[in-house]
Design a protein around this motif. Structure first.
Motif, PDB file in Angstrom:
ATOM      1  N   ILE C   8      -4.293 -10.832  -6.754  1.00  0.00           N
ATOM      2  CA  ILE C   8      -3.245 -10.180  -5.961  1.00  0.00           C
ATOM      3  C   ILE C   8      -3.870  -9.377  -4.827  1.00  0.00           C
ATOM      4  CG2 ILE C   8      -1.477  -8.375  -5.994  1.00  0.00           C
ATOM      5  CD1 ILE C   8      -0.915  -9.215  -8.907  1.00  0.00           C
ATOM      6  N   ILE C   9      -4.865  -8.579  -5.216  1.00  0.00           N
ATOM      7  CA  ILE C   9      -5.451  -7.709  -4.187  1.00  0.00           C
ATOM      8  C   ILE C   9      -6.110  -8.534  -3.091  1.00  0.00           C
ATOM      9  CG2 ILE C   9      -7.249  -5.982  -3.761  1.00  0.00           C
ATOM     10  CD1 ILE C   9      -6.512  -4.718  -6.410  1.00  0.00           C
ATOM     11  N   GLU C 168       1.141 -11.829   7.578  1.00  0.00           N
ATOM     12  CA  GLU C 168       0.650 -10.463   7.412  1.00  0.00           C
ATOM     13  C   GLU C 168       0.902 -10.002   5.979  1.00  0.00           C
ATOM     14  OE1 GLU C 168       4.104 -10.265   6.942  1.00  0.00           O
ATOM     15  OE2 GLU C 168       3.584  -8.131   7.158  1.00  0.00           O
ATOM     16  N   ILE C 169       0.620  -8.729   5.727  1.00  0.00           N
ATOM     17  CA  ILE C 169       0.624  -8.210   4.355  1.00  0.00           C
ATOM     18  C   ILE C 169       1.935  -8.473   3.611  1.00  0.00           C
ATOM     19  CG2 ILE C 169       0.419  -6.128   2.954  1.00  0.00           C
ATOM     20  CD1 ILE C 169      -1.187  -4.918   5.336  1.00  0.00           C
ATOM     21  N   THR C 170       3.047  -8.141   4.247  1.00  0.00           N
ATOM     22  CA  THR C 170       4.330  -8.251   3.567  1.00  0.00           C
ATOM     23  C   THR C 170       4.607  -9.688   3.131  1.00  0.00           C
ATOM     24  OG1 THR C 170       5.049  -6.589   5.147  1.00  0.00           O
ATOM     25  CG2 THR C 170       6.735  -7.517   3.716  1.00  0.00           C
ATOM     26  N   GLN C 171       4.318 -10.610   4.041  1.00  0.00           N
ATOM     27  CA  GLN C 171       4.578 -12.010   3.709  1.00  0.00           C
ATOM     28  C   GLN C 171       3.680 -12.487   2.583  1.00  0.00           C
ATOM     29  OE1 GLN C 171       3.595 -14.897   6.637  1.00  0.00           O
ATOM     30  NE2 GLN C 171       4.480 -16.552   5.424  1.00  0.00           N
ATOM     31  N   LEU C 176       3.471 -14.289  -3.127  1.00  0.00           N
ATOM     32  CA  LEU C 176       2.950 -14.162  -4.485  1.00  0.00           C
ATOM     33  C   LEU C 176       4.063 -13.913  -5.494  1.00  0.00           C
ATOM     34  CD1 LEU C 176      -0.168 -11.827  -4.073  1.00  0.00           C
ATOM     35  CD2 LEU C 176      -0.189 -14.193  -4.891  1.00  0.00           C
ATOM     36  N   ARG C 177       5.069 -13.156  -5.067  1.00  0.00           N
ATOM     37  CA  ARG C 177       6.039 -12.592  -5.995  1.00  0.00           C
ATOM     38  C   ARG C 177       6.685 -13.581  -6.972  1.00  0.00           C
ATOM     39  NH1 ARG C 177      11.232 -12.347  -5.343  1.00  0.00           N
ATOM     40  NH2 ARG C 177      11.144 -12.539  -3.076  1.00  0.00           N
ATOM     41  N   PRO C 178       7.241 -14.710  -6.503  1.00  0.00           N
ATOM     42  CA  PRO C 178       8.004 -15.551  -7.435  1.00  0.00           C
ATOM     43  C   PRO C 178       7.193 -16.021  -8.632  1.00  0.00           C
ATOM     44  CG  PRO C 178       8.328 -16.251  -5.171  1.00  0.00           C
ATOM     45  CD  PRO C 178       7.213 -15.269  -5.154  1.00  0.00           C
ATOM     46  N   ALA C 179       5.897 -16.193  -8.426  1.00  0.00           N
ATOM     47  CA  ALA C 179       5.097 -16.783  -9.500  1.00  0.00           C
ATOM     48  C   ALA C 179       4.574 -15.747 -10.491  1.00  0.00           C
ATOM     49  CB  ALA C 179       3.913 -17.537  -8.876  1.00  0.00           C
ATOM     50  N   LEU C 180       4.872 -14.499 -10.261  1.00  0.00           N
ATOM     51  CA  LEU C 180       4.227 -13.463 -11.074  1.00  0.00           C
ATOM     52  C   LEU C 180       5.213 -12.772 -12.016  1.00  0.00           C
ATOM     53  CD1 LEU C 180       1.968 -11.789  -8.384  1.00  0.00           C
ATOM     54  CD2 LEU C 180       1.259 -13.320 -10.234  1.00  0.00           C
ATOM     55  N   PRO C 181       4.717 -12.297 -13.135  1.00  0.00           N
ATOM     56  CA  PRO C 181       5.562 -11.534 -14.050  1.00  0.00           C
ATOM     57  C   PRO C 181       5.847 -10.138 -13.484  1.00  0.00           C
ATOM     58  CG  PRO C 181       3.316 -11.583 -14.855  1.00  0.00           C
ATOM     59  CD  PRO C 181       3.355 -12.481 -13.669  1.00  0.00           C
ATOM     60  N   MET C 182       6.884  -9.524 -14.032  1.00  0.00           N
ATOM     61  CA  MET C 182       7.332  -8.195 -13.584  1.00  0.00           C
ATOM     62  C   MET C 182       6.208  -7.173 -13.417  1.00  0.00           C
ATOM     63  SD  MET C 182      10.328  -7.053 -12.887  1.00  0.00           S
ATOM     64  CE  MET C 182      10.197  -5.405 -13.592  1.00  0.00           C
ATOM     65  N   ILE C 188       1.628  -5.488  -6.648  1.00  0.00           N
ATOM     66  CA  ILE C 188       1.876  -5.979  -5.282  1.00  0.00           C
ATOM     67  C   ILE C 188       2.386  -4.859  -4.394  1.00  0.00           C
ATOM     68  CG2 ILE C 188       3.282  -7.474  -3.828  1.00  0.00           C
ATOM     69  CD1 ILE C 188       3.336  -9.525  -5.931  1.00  0.00           C
ATOM     70  N   TYR C 189       3.493  -4.235  -4.830  1.00  0.00           N
ATOM     71  CA  TYR C 189       4.132  -3.267  -3.941  1.00  0.00           C
ATOM     72  C   TYR C 189       3.312  -1.995  -3.790  1.00  0.00           C
ATOM     73  CZ  TYR C 189       7.946  -6.527  -3.873  1.00  0.00           C
ATOM     74  OH  TYR C 189       8.677  -7.658  -3.702  1.00  0.00           O
TER      75      TYR C 189
END
Lengths: 267, 218, 237
Positions: C8-9, C168-171, C176-182, C188-189
């Protein structure tokens, strides 16, 4: 403008001819006539709001006349001749005219973004085209003359009011003006700093052939250095005489009461 | 591709719905921001221990980071985490409100600080009760002077609402996008959306400037 | 925390160069446009004033998002020219914030005392020298604090480049988001917001240094050291 104006003559440095200046509805100068000879030191006195400073600002072209003409050294100041008639001057004409005139302001108006030396060299380099070395030499001489040779690298804000005003005098002299306008140059100073500034001015008046037009409330100074003093009231010269005569035997009642008020205040 | 008036007029009803949503978002978000900002400012002013420092850090953090990411974080992370599911619209109102509350709190703070110290001292000298000092003396002087700044932030918020299309709010820009997707004509809807923003925010900013001249600024 | 942490990082960090490029490019364009339009707002010529006013009000009055969509989606349809996302982003960031900056420049120039202008006239400096050598050097110091706020607004606006897929960063985070658990969403955020916060602090540190240098140059007392967090003035957006 179709009316004829008096033709310039060589023994007149400053010539006001029926000069009118208004701010809105307020008439500051009404058809003012007067002249100053080359090398003369003329002081304007009179109540505040009588238009003395306006005269200096007109000569410096910080304001433009609403009527009549001003000539300096035989040339029109804020007008120029085009096709046989007089039209308001453009910026180029004004810049040519300003070359001969310098001004020292009540609030000094030094540039805070420049050190003392650069305050004095800036205009000779930019406006007169002197080389940096020439301008610096000239500046150092002048700063030495006003007694500030040790302050060339100081910021204006680090100086006392009196020192700032002496820098401003050096800065104006660096342009080698024929006419120097002094606008209440000691009014913003603490009392103990006034003398230093005045003695510098006296020395310049004594040693140069610059023509001075001076607005001041320092009556003793006016008396010491002036060749002529003009008493001014409501946009008109009401008395014009050598200082000894004007200060001791004012002809006009307004002059008498004004001098009384000023001298009473000083005591 | 040229401007097509007929199509532009056809897309107006759809855009109008979006405009209404944009205005609702702005009004509700602004009201929330005015209120929450006042709460922040009071907490800081009164100096509630710990809470006051927390509010300070929160305010600076929110102000320094993008609203869009805050919206994502609230929508995809925080809501599931605490087990609620708010509509995109309501999410938008809340996050616009929270984000802009960090600005309005500064506006209130400046407004209160602009009240001369003598006013507090005079009130104390007259033994006026504390709550009455606020409602009777301080706020009546501070509120008119903060209105222009609040107005400016409301206009800013209004122009920032379209980013909520990222979580599916159907505002005016999203409506334009939908209209464009159906017909593959994008000039008219996007331009009209821009005109809409200009028609609202330009007169509004003139009003704010008039208000500024009347009451001064903080 | 999870095993995904490193991935993620590193993915988010891949977006940092674009965010920085967009910010710096946007700031550069903002400065240029703000100076041109700000001085034009003070021009003697009515025509020049009119056009700069139209630019300023036009870009302040319409939403930055709409401007971005217009430039990226409409302009290609109009002239058949697809703009690179980063370039479109820099253009919109600069045009938009340049309009706000123009008012800052105008206000700062007007805040320089009239006496300074008169002092320069009395020394027979020409209009260009008066502005360049006397007025602007003093005005620039007044511009720095409001420009600090403006640049932080601009940095925050780079997140909008998510909508035109500028990488950029936000995109990066949203990809990444959909593929990751809560649980990983927290990472991420948190990382995203911290990166923006650090960039904002970096802008403020640079601007404060310039403020101190500017104050020294004008022989003023340097402004007191404040916390690096921005404390925007009211109504500054």
């Amino acid at each position: 403008m179709s009316e004829p104006y008096s033709s310039p003559s060589s023994d007149v440095m400053i010539q006001f001819d029926r000069v009118v200046k208004k701010f809105g509805d307020h008439v500051v100068l009404r058809e003012l006539d007067f002249s100053v000879k080359p090398g003369e030191f003329v002081t304007l006195i009179g109540p505040s709001g009588s238009g003395k400073t306006t005269i200096l600002r007109l000569l410096m072209t910080l304001e433009l006349v609403d009527g009549g003409t001003i000539q300096v050294g035989g040339e029109y100041l804020s007008h120029m001749e085009r096709g046989g008639s007089l039209v308001p001057a453009d910026e180029r004409h004004l810049r040519t005219q300003r070359k001969r005139i310098g001004m020292v302001f009540q609030q000094f108006n030094l540039f805070p973004n420049m050190r003392v030396l650069q305050n004095v060299t800036e205009a000779p380099v930019r406006a007169l085209g002197l080389s940096k070395a020439e301008a610096e030499q000239r500046a150092r001489e002048l700063l030495d003359m006003v007694g500030l040779s040790d302050k060339v690298d100081a910021h204006p804000t680090q100086l006392s009011g009196g020192q700032q005003q002496r820098v401003a005098i050096a800065r104006a002299l660096a342009m080698r003006p024929q006419v120097l306008l002094l606008d209440e140059v000691t009014s913003a100073l603490d009392p103990e700093l006034v003398a230093g500034v005045l003695s510098v001015l006296k020395e310049i008046a004594r040693t140069t052939d610059i023509t001075f037009l001076c607005v001041t409330h320092e009556m003793q100074f006016a008396r010491d250095v002036s060749d002529r003093v003009m008493m001014f009231d409501q946009g008109q010269v009401i008395e014009d005489a050598p200082p000894d005569q004007l200060f001791t035997q004012p002809a006009h009642e307004r002059t008498r009461s004004f001098l009384h008020a000023v001298i009473d205040r000083a005591v | 591709m040229d401007w097509d008036w007929e199509y532009a007029i056809d897309s107006l009803p759809l855009l109008a719905e979006g405009m209404l949503v944009t205005i609702e978002l702005t009004v509700l978000g602004a009201l929330f921001a005015y209120l929450l900002g006042l709460v922040f400012a009071m907490i800081r002013r009164v100096g509630v221990p710990v809470l006051s420092q927390f509010v300070y850090l929160f305010v600076e953090f929110i102000r320094s980071t993008p609203l869009l990411i805050q919206v994502f974080a609230f929508y995809y992370l925080l809501q599931p985490a605490i087990g609620v599911k708010l509509s995109p619209f309501l999410t938008g109102v809340i996050m616009l409100g929270v984000h802009y509350a960090t600005y309005t709190s500064e506006v209130y703070r400046a407004g209160i600080e602009a009240i001369p110290k003598g006013q507090w001292e005079a009130a104390r000298a007259l033994s006026i009760p504390r709550s009455r000092v606020w409602t009777g003396i301080i706020l009546p002087q501070a509120v008119p002077r903060v209105l222009p700044a609040l107005g400016n932030y409301t206009i800013s918020m209004f122009k920032e609402t379209p980013l909520l299309l990222a979580i599916g709010v159907v505002d005016v820009l999203n409506s334009a996008k939908e209209a464009g997707a159906e017909t593959f004509r994008v000039i008219e809807p996007y331009t009209l959306a821009g005109v809409f923003f200009l028609l609202v925010s330009y007169p509004a900013s003139i009003l704010v400037r008039k208000l500024e001249r009347r009451v001064g600024t903080v | 925390m999870s095993d995904n942490l490193g991935r993620i990082i590193s993915t988010l960090l891949e977006g940092v160069p674009v965010t920085i490029q967009a910010t710096l490019g946007g700031i550069a364009l903002t400065i240029v446009l703000a100076l041109i339009a700000g001085l034009a707002l003070l021009s003697k010529s009515r025509t020049v004033r009119f056009f700069s006013r139209v630019y300023v009000e036009g870009f302040r009055g319409t939403s930055e998002m709409v401007q971005l969509f217009w430039l990226y989606f409409v302009l290609p349809a109009l002239v058949g020219l697809q703009i690179v996302p980063l370039f479109a982003g820099v253009l919109v960031l600069g045009l938009n914030h340049g309009a706000y900056g123009a008012e800052i420049v105008r206000g700062a120039v007007q805040s320089v005392p009239k006496a300074q202008h008169e002092g320069a006239v009395a020394l027979n400096l020409g209009p260009v020298d008066r502005m360049r050598r006397v007025i602007l050097p003093q005005a620039v110091v007044e511009m720095l604090p409001p420009f600090n706020n403006l640049f932080i607004q601009l940095l925050k606006s780079t997140a909008l480049l998510y909508f035109i897929s500028a990488q950029e960063i936000t995109q990066k985070g949203e990809e990444l988001r959909p593929a990751l658990p809560m649980g990983d969403l927290t990472v991420i955020y948190a990382v995203e917001l911290i990166i923006y916060l650090l960039l904002a602090i970096a802008i403020t540190i640079v601007m404060r240094a310039l403020e101190r240098a500017g104050a020294r140059r004008l022989g003023r007392k340097p402004p007191p050291r404040r916390k690096v967090f921005s404390s925007a003035t009211a109504g500054g957006v």
